[in-house]
Write a protein that holds these residues in place. Sequence first.
Motif, PDB file in Angstrom:
ATOM      1  N   ASP A  55       0.851  -1.188   0.000  1.00  0.00           N
ATOM      2  CA  ASP A  55       0.000   0.000   0.000  1.00  0.00           C
ATOM      3  C   ASP A  55       0.891   1.243   0.000  1.00  0.00           C
ATOM      4  O   ASP A  55       1.962   1.251   0.605  1.00  0.00           O
ATOM      5  CB  ASP A  55      -0.878  -0.042   1.258  1.00  0.00           C
ATOM      6  CG  ASP A  55      -1.891   1.072   1.275  1.00  0.00           C
ATOM      7  OD1 ASP A  55      -1.815   1.912   2.191  1.00  0.00           O
ATOM      8  OD2 ASP A  55      -2.759   1.078   0.381  1.00  0.00           O
ATOM      9  N   PRO A  56       0.484   2.317  -0.696  1.00  0.00           N
ATOM     10  CA  PRO A  56       1.338   3.525  -0.743  1.00  0.00           C
ATOM     11  C   PRO A  56       1.659   4.119   0.632  1.00  0.00           C
ATOM     12  O   PRO A  56       2.776   4.591   0.861  1.00  0.00           O
ATOM     13  CB  PRO A  56       0.508   4.510  -1.583  1.00  0.00           C
ATOM     14  CG  PRO A  56      -0.371   3.663  -2.411  1.00  0.00           C
ATOM     15  CD  PRO A  56      -0.662   2.439  -1.597  1.00  0.00           C
ATOM     16  N   ARG A  57       0.709   4.087   1.562  1.00  0.00           N
ATOM     17  CA  ARG A  57       0.995   4.621   2.903  1.00  0.00           C
ATOM     18  C   ARG A  57       2.005   3.754   3.641  1.00  0.00           C
ATOM     19  O   ARG A  57       2.861   4.252   4.375  1.00  0.00           O
ATOM     20  CB  ARG A  57      -0.288   4.708   3.715  1.00  0.00           C
ATOM     21  CG  ARG A  57      -1.212   5.805   3.209  1.00  0.00           C
ATOM     22  CD  ARG A  57      -2.433   5.889   4.045  1.00  0.00           C
ATOM     23  NE  ARG A  57      -2.078   6.345   5.381  1.00  0.00           N
ATOM     24  CZ  ARG A  57      -2.938   6.826   6.235  1.00  0.00           C
ATOM     25  NH1 ARG A  57      -4.203   6.913   5.922  1.00  0.00           N
ATOM     26  NH2 ARG A  57      -2.542   7.211   7.432  1.00  0.00           N
ATOM     27  N   VAL A  58       1.918   2.445   3.424  1.00  0.00           N
ATOM     28  CA  VAL A  58       2.869   1.529   4.064  1.00  0.00           C
ATOM     29  C   VAL A  58       4.257   1.727   3.465  1.00  0.00           C
ATOM     30  O   VAL A  58       5.262   1.752   4.183  1.00  0.00           O
ATOM     31  CB  VAL A  58       2.386   0.076   3.921  1.00  0.00           C
ATOM     32  CG1 VAL A  58       3.417  -0.893   4.455  1.00  0.00           C
ATOM     33  CG2 VAL A  58       1.061  -0.126   4.626  1.00  0.00           C
ATOM     34  N   MET A  59       4.328   1.895   2.144  1.00  0.00           N
ATOM     35  CA  MET A  59       5.621   2.132   1.495  1.00  0.00           C
ATOM     36  C   MET A  59       6.242   3.443   1.980  1.00  0.00           C
ATOM     37  O   MET A  59       7.452   3.526   2.184  1.00  0.00           O
ATOM     38  CB  MET A  59       5.460   2.150  -0.033  1.00  0.00           C
ATOM     39  CG  MET A  59       5.017   0.820  -0.613  1.00  0.00           C
ATOM     40  SD  MET A  59       6.155  -0.514  -0.270  1.00  0.00           S
ATOM     41  CE  MET A  59       7.450  -0.134  -1.398  1.00  0.00           C
ATOM     42  N   SER A  61       5.786   4.732   4.925  1.00  0.00           N
ATOM     43  CA  SER A  61       6.290   4.493   6.282  1.00  0.00           C
ATOM     44  C   SER A  61       7.594   3.705   6.249  1.00  0.00           C
ATOM     45  O   SER A  61       8.474   3.928   7.079  1.00  0.00           O
ATOM     46  CB  SER A  61       5.241   3.766   7.120  1.00  0.00           C
ATOM     47  OG  SER A  61       5.089   2.446   6.688  1.00  0.00           O
ATOM     48  N   TYR A  62       7.728   2.779   5.288  1.00  0.00           N
ATOM     49  CA  TYR A  62       8.999   2.061   5.138  1.00  0.00           C
ATOM     50  C   TYR A  62      10.123   3.025   4.795  1.00  0.00           C
ATOM     51  O   TYR A  62      11.208   2.972   5.357  1.00  0.00           O
ATOM     52  CB  TYR A  62       8.920   1.008   4.032  1.00  0.00           C
ATOM     53  CG  TYR A  62       8.006  -0.154   4.289  1.00  0.00           C
ATOM     54  CD1 TYR A  62       7.683  -0.572   5.577  1.00  0.00           C
ATOM     55  CD2 TYR A  62       7.464  -0.868   3.232  1.00  0.00           C
ATOM     56  CE1 TYR A  62       6.839  -1.641   5.799  1.00  0.00           C
ATOM     57  CE2 TYR A  62       6.635  -1.943   3.441  1.00  0.00           C
ATOM     58  CZ  TYR A  62       6.321  -2.328   4.725  1.00  0.00           C
ATOM     59  OH  TYR A  62       5.508  -3.377   4.927  1.00  0.00           O
ATOM     60  N   ARG A  63       9.858   3.916   3.815  1.00  0.00           N
ATOM     61  CA  ARG A  63      10.897   4.878   3.414  1.00  0.00           C
ATOM     62  C   ARG A  63      11.287   5.776   4.583  1.00  0.00           C
ATOM     63  O   ARG A  63      12.469   6.047   4.796  1.00  0.00           O
ATOM     64  CB  ARG A  63      10.405   5.726   2.242  1.00  0.00           C
ATOM     65  CG  ARG A  63      10.551   5.064   0.902  1.00  0.00           C
ATOM     66  CD  ARG A  63      10.335   6.041  -0.236  1.00  0.00           C
ATOM     67  NE  ARG A  63       8.996   6.615  -0.255  1.00  0.00           N
ATOM     68  CZ  ARG A  63       7.935   6.027  -0.793  1.00  0.00           C
ATOM     69  NH1 ARG A  63       8.056   4.850  -1.362  1.00  0.00           N
ATOM     70  NH2 ARG A  63       6.766   6.616  -0.771  1.00  0.00           N
ATOM     71  N   LEU A  64      10.301   6.249   5.344  1.00  0.00           N
ATOM     72  CA  LEU A  64      10.599   7.110   6.485  1.00  0.00           C
ATOM     73  C   LEU A  64      11.411   6.358   7.540  1.00  0.00           C
ATOM     74  O   LEU A  64      12.432   6.862   8.022  1.00  0.00           O
ATOM     75  CB  LEU A  64       9.296   7.633   7.091  1.00  0.00           C
ATOM     76  CG  LEU A  64       9.449   8.519   8.318  1.00  0.00           C
ATOM     77  CD1 LEU A  64      10.098   9.839   7.928  1.00  0.00           C
ATOM     78  CD2 LEU A  64       8.118   8.738   8.980  1.00  0.00           C
ATOM     79  N   SER A  65      10.987   5.156   7.886  1.00  0.00           N
ATOM     80  CA  SER A  65      11.675   4.388   8.934  1.00  0.00           C
ATOM     81  C   SER A  65      13.106   4.057   8.542  1.00  0.00           C
ATOM     82  O   SER A  65      14.045   4.279   9.312  1.00  0.00           O
ATOM     83  CB  SER A  65      10.916   3.091   9.220  1.00  0.00           C
ATOM     84  OG  SER A  65       9.652   3.373   9.730  1.00  0.00           O
ATOM     85  N   PHE A  66      13.286   3.517   7.335  1.00  0.00           N
ATOM     86  CA  PHE A  66      14.638   3.133   6.923  1.00  0.00           C
ATOM     87  C   PHE A  66      15.503   4.350   6.631  1.00  0.00           C
ATOM     88  O   PHE A  66      16.713   4.326   6.855  1.00  0.00           O
ATOM     89  CB  PHE A  66      14.585   2.195   5.719  1.00  0.00           C
ATOM     90  CG  PHE A  66      14.081   0.829   6.070  1.00  0.00           C
ATOM     91  CD1 PHE A  66      14.753   0.040   6.972  1.00  0.00           C
ATOM     92  CD2 PHE A  66      12.908   0.343   5.518  1.00  0.00           C
ATOM     93  CE1 PHE A  66      14.299  -1.220   7.316  1.00  0.00           C
ATOM     94  CE2 PHE A  66      12.431  -0.910   5.846  1.00  0.00           C
ATOM     95  CZ  PHE A  66      13.129  -1.687   6.751  1.00  0.00           C
ATOM     96  N   GLY A  67      14.911   5.444   6.147  1.00  0.00           N
ATOM     97  CA  GLY A  67      15.677   6.661   5.904  1.00  0.00           C
ATOM     98  C   GLY A  67      16.207   7.269   7.194  1.00  0.00           C
ATOM     99  O   GLY A  67      17.381   7.645   7.291  1.00  0.00           O
TER     100      GLY A  67
END
Length: 96
Positions: A55-59, A61-67
Amino acid sequence: MTQTLKSRRQILPGFKLTLGFTLFYLCLIVLIPLSGLVSKTFSAPLPKFWEAISDPRVMASYRLSFGISLLSALLNGFFGRYWLGCWRVIVFRGVA
């Protein structure tokens, strides 16, 4: 002079009891909920699971967390080396 295992003094008294409490609470607080999460994840069909994690919102959140994790690791590496260098200069001042 021989001693039996029971009469020998322990280096860490109460270690077995402490280890037992630690493992009990580890299972209670971490492993049981984690196993429930894994079993719930594998109960869903694969297409539905893939739809949920892509899902775009999940993606986002992945980018924010790993970034943020990458940024903090880089900053920690830089400042860790910087402070280690400062400590080395202060402690070993005058040592060749």
